[in-house]
Design a protein around this motif. Structure first.
Motif, PDB file in Angstrom:
ATOM      1  N   THR A  50       0.841  -1.194   0.000  1.00  0.00           N
ATOM      2  CA  THR A  50       0.000   0.000   0.000  1.00  0.00           C
ATOM      3  C   THR A  50       0.880   1.249   0.000  1.00  0.00           C
ATOM      4  N   PRO A  51       0.413   2.318  -0.676  1.00  0.00           N
ATOM      5  CA  PRO A  51       1.233   3.531  -0.800  1.00  0.00           C
ATOM      6  C   PRO A  51       1.589   4.138   0.557  1.00  0.00           C
ATOM      7  N   GLY A  52       2.800   4.622   0.655  1.00  0.00           N
ATOM      8  CA  GLY A  52       3.299   5.268   1.864  1.00  0.00           C
ATOM      9  C   GLY A  52       4.660   5.877   1.569  1.00  0.00           C
ATOM     10  N   GLY A  53       5.378   6.225   2.604  1.00  0.00           N
ATOM     11  CA  GLY A  53       6.668   6.870   2.431  1.00  0.00           C
ATOM     12  C   GLY A  53       7.677   6.004   1.692  1.00  0.00           C
ATOM     13  N   ALA A  54       7.802   4.736   2.082  1.00  0.00           N
ATOM     14  CA  ALA A  54       8.798   3.855   1.459  1.00  0.00           C
ATOM     15  C   ALA A  54       8.452   3.583  -0.002  1.00  0.00           C
ATOM     16  N   THR A  55       7.172   3.347  -0.310  1.00  0.00           N
ATOM     17  CA  THR A  55       6.792   3.071  -1.694  1.00  0.00           C
ATOM     18  C   THR A  55       6.991   4.302  -2.569  1.00  0.00           C
ATOM     19  N   THR A  56       6.707   5.488  -2.018  1.00  0.00           N
ATOM     20  CA  THR A  56       6.919   6.724  -2.782  1.00  0.00           C
ATOM     21  C   THR A  56       8.396   6.930  -3.076  1.00  0.00           C
ATOM     22  N   LEU A  57       9.241   6.679  -2.083  1.00  0.00           N
ATOM     23  CA  LEU A  57      10.684   6.833  -2.294  1.00  0.00           C
ATOM     24  C   LEU A  57      11.230   5.789  -3.262  1.00  0.00           C
TER      25      LEU A  57
ATOM     26  N   THR B 248       9.544   4.537  -5.765  1.00  0.00           N
ATOM     27  CA  THR B 248       9.105   5.000  -7.079  1.00  0.00           C
ATOM     28  C   THR B 248      10.001   6.135  -7.574  1.00  0.00           C
ATOM     29  N   ALA B 249      10.261   7.098  -6.694  1.00  0.00           N
ATOM     30  CA  ALA B 249      11.118   8.226  -7.068  1.00  0.00           C
ATOM     31  C   ALA B 249      12.528   7.758  -7.410  1.00  0.00           C
ATOM     32  N   SER B 250      13.060   6.827  -6.643  1.00  0.00           N
ATOM     33  CA  SER B 250      14.405   6.323  -6.895  1.00  0.00           C
ATOM     34  C   SER B 250      14.459   5.575  -8.222  1.00  0.00           C
ATOM     35  N   GLY B 251      13.430   4.765  -8.500  1.00  0.00           N
ATOM     36  CA  GLY B 251      13.378   4.058  -9.778  1.00  0.00           C
ATOM     37  C   GLY B 251      13.327   5.015 -10.950  1.00  0.00           C
ATOM     38  N   ALA B 252      12.556   6.090 -10.805  1.00  0.00           N
ATOM     39  CA  ALA B 252      12.434   7.079 -11.881  1.00  0.00           C
ATOM     40  C   ALA B 252      13.753   7.807 -12.116  1.00  0.00           C
ATOM     41  N   HIS B 253      14.445   8.172 -11.057  1.00  0.00           N
ATOM     42  CA  HIS B 253      15.651   8.986 -11.185  1.00  0.00           C
ATOM     43  C   HIS B 253      16.929   8.186 -11.402  1.00  0.00           C
ATOM     44  N   PHE B 254      16.995   6.988 -10.820  1.00  0.00           N
ATOM     45  CA  PHE B 254      18.271   6.262 -10.833  1.00  0.00           C
ATOM     46  C   PHE B 254      18.192   4.873 -11.447  1.00  0.00           C
TER      47      PHE B 254
END
Length: 199
Positions: free
Chosen positions: A19-26, A28-34
């Protein structure tokens, strides 16, 4: 112990981690950027952090931590400050490999640190320890079972979110699209702070 007897625990851990939360958001962001490969350390930190929390909760440490309201407030405050810093970092970043892009991915240690400062995570793992105690012969066996289950389910869930981020990165071309994605991810991270403080 059969797979059938473990299925409720596996489903509980899967729902808790996907379920979405802080870890899942990070993730997603890490996958997008790195990309996926460079995001493995932070995902491993999240997974090991949650697994070790579950093991500690089964051994009794979680209940002890949750018994002290002042300690909970301190943990929430540290966690909130860290998440706000990460949200600001993501929100102000631009397209990867550009002058405004994020310089490096979040580290393994930061992933563990973030999870261990999340009272919600402690509450979930303490609840799991109470609910599934009958699956193990004692606290040590329960700690190992919960630690392994939560680590594996977190690794699986975060991998999906990271892959989603990597997929989004392939679809985005213009700088404004990256700005929009980064702002949305930063806002989702800020929203996750609300659940940190809700009872």
């Amino acid at each position: 112990m059969t797979l059938e007897s473990l299925l409720p625990l596996i489903l509980f851990a899967l729902v808790s981690t996907i379920t979405p939360g802080g870890a899942t958001t990070l993730a997603t962001a890490s996958g997008a950027h790195f990309g996926f490969r460079r995001s493995i350390p932070v995902m491993a930190g999240f997974a090991l952090g949650l697994g070790s929390m579950a093991g500690a909760a089964a051994a009794g440490l979680g209940s002890l931590l949750l018994a002290f309201p002042a300690l909970q407030i301190a943990m929430k405050t540290l966690g909130t400050l860290y998440l706000l810093w990460l949200a600001l970092r993501i929100g102000r970043s631009g397209q990867p490999n550009s002058a405004g892009g994020m310089a490096k991915p979040t580290s393994f240690a930061a992933g563990v640190w973030m999870l261990w400062h999340n009272p919600k995570g402690w509450a979930v793992t303490v609840g799991a320890a109470a609910s599934f105690a009958m699956l193990a012969s004692g606290p040590l066996a329960l700690a190992m079972l919960l630690g392994l289950t939560f680590s594996l389910m977190a690794a699986f869930s975060l991998s999906l979110w990271c892959a989603l981020g990597q997929l989004l990165a392939r679809m985005l071309r213009a700088q404004w699209q990256w700005r929009a994605l980064n702002l949305v991810l930063a806002l989702l991270l800020v929203v996750s702070i609300i659940s940190l403080w809700s009872d």
